[in-house]
Design a protein around this motif. Structure first.
Motif, PDB file in Angstrom:
ATOM      1  N   ASP A   5      -9.635  20.856  84.643  1.00  0.00           N
ATOM      2  CA  ASP A   5     -10.207  22.110  85.123  1.00  0.00           C
ATOM      3  C   ASP A   5     -11.138  22.656  84.043  1.00  0.00           C
ATOM      4  O   ASP A   5     -10.745  22.800  82.886  1.00  0.00           O
ATOM      5  N   CYS A   7     -12.287  25.588  83.578  1.00  0.00           N
ATOM      6  CA  CYS A   7     -12.086  26.991  83.220  1.00  0.00           C
ATOM      7  C   CYS A   7     -11.172  27.100  82.009  1.00  0.00           C
ATOM      8  O   CYS A   7     -10.152  26.428  81.916  1.00  0.00           O
ATOM      9  N   GLU A   9      -8.530  29.017  79.475  1.00  0.00           N
ATOM     10  CA  GLU A   9      -7.254  29.675  79.764  1.00  0.00           C
ATOM     11  C   GLU A   9      -7.451  31.142  80.172  1.00  0.00           C
ATOM     12  O   GLU A   9      -6.787  31.651  81.060  1.00  0.00           O
ATOM     13  N   ARG A  12      -8.735  31.322  83.910  1.00  0.00           N
ATOM     14  CA  ARG A  12      -8.038  30.478  84.896  1.00  0.00           C
ATOM     15  C   ARG A  12      -7.781  31.214  86.215  1.00  0.00           C
ATOM     16  O   ARG A  12      -8.013  30.670  87.273  1.00  0.00           O
ATOM     17  N   GLN A  13      -7.344  32.459  86.161  1.00  0.00           N
ATOM     18  CA  GLN A  13      -7.060  33.200  87.397  1.00  0.00           C
ATOM     19  C   GLN A  13      -8.339  33.517  88.165  1.00  0.00           C
ATOM     20  O   GLN A  13      -8.369  33.446  89.389  1.00  0.00           O
ATOM     21  N   CYS A  15     -11.141  31.764  88.093  1.00  0.00           N
ATOM     22  CA  CYS A  15     -11.603  30.498  88.675  1.00  0.00           C
ATOM     23  C   CYS A  15     -10.786  30.129  89.904  1.00  0.00           C
ATOM     24  O   CYS A  15     -11.331  29.675  90.908  1.00  0.00           O
ATOM     25  N   ALA A  16      -9.478  30.305  89.836  1.00  0.00           N
ATOM     26  CA  ALA A  16      -8.622  29.979  90.981  1.00  0.00           C
ATOM     27  C   ALA A  16      -8.967  30.863  92.180  1.00  0.00           C
ATOM     28  O   ALA A  16      -9.040  30.384  93.315  1.00  0.00           O
ATOM     29  N   GLY A 132      -3.442  22.713  89.807  1.00  0.00           N
ATOM     30  CA  GLY A 132      -4.516  23.573  89.347  1.00  0.00           C
ATOM     31  C   GLY A 132      -5.817  22.871  89.084  1.00  0.00           C
ATOM     32  O   GLY A 132      -6.808  23.488  88.762  1.00  0.00           O
ATOM     33  N   SER A 133      -5.837  21.534  89.236  1.00  0.00           N
ATOM     34  CA  SER A 133      -7.100  20.811  89.014  1.00  0.00           C
ATOM     35  C   SER A 133      -7.932  20.844  90.285  1.00  0.00           C
ATOM     36  O   SER A 133      -7.423  21.085  91.366  1.00  0.00           O
TER      37      SER A 133
END
Length: 135
Positions: A5, A7, A9, A12-13, A15-16, A132-133
């Motif tokens: 991924d 993004c 750390e 991360r949220q 990007c998700a 998450g990938s």
């Protein structure tokens, strides 16, 4: 091969959430496109007048045969307005400078103004990855 991924750390949220939004736009795009052209599997768009304006160029089937070409100089067909709006949203959402091609389901072509979006065959769109990938 599982893709890392892109993004960090701290992002991360975000990007998700952005990827979930892109997946939802892709599902709606696929539903609206296949309602008008059931054999459609890919949409090619090009940058129009202005930095954030994208016009539908052509619709292709699974074998990359053109099903429909749009007149880039004429007025767009009103039946395709929702498709065109979702294509523009999805391309604007994709940040291709920091994310790999396809991360947001948008793939650039040789000309930097042109993009293609591969429509999922399944009406729910690509399945989210559990780890998450990117899908």
């Amino acid at each position: 091969m599982i893709q890392q991924d892109p993004c960090g750390e701290e992002d991360r949220q975000v990007c998700a959430a952005t990827r979930s939004l892109a997946r939802a736009i892709l599902r709606r795009l696929a539903a609206n496109t296949t309602a008008l052209e059931p054999r459609a599997r890919a949409i090619v768009a090009t940058q129009g007048e202005g930095p954030w304006v994208y016009d539908l160029w052509k619709i292709s089937d699974i074998d990359n045969e053109d099903l429909k070409e749009f007149d880039l100089l004429g007025r767009p067909d009103p039946a395709w307005a929702k498709v065109a709006a979702d294509v523009a949203r999805l391309i604007r959402l994709a940040d291709l400078r920091t994310h790999p091609h396809g991360y947001y389901f948008v793939y650039p072509l040789e000309d930097p103004r042109d993009f293609t979006i591969i429509l999922p065959v399944h009406s729910y769109g690509p399945a989210p990855r559990r780890n998450g990938s990117p899908a």
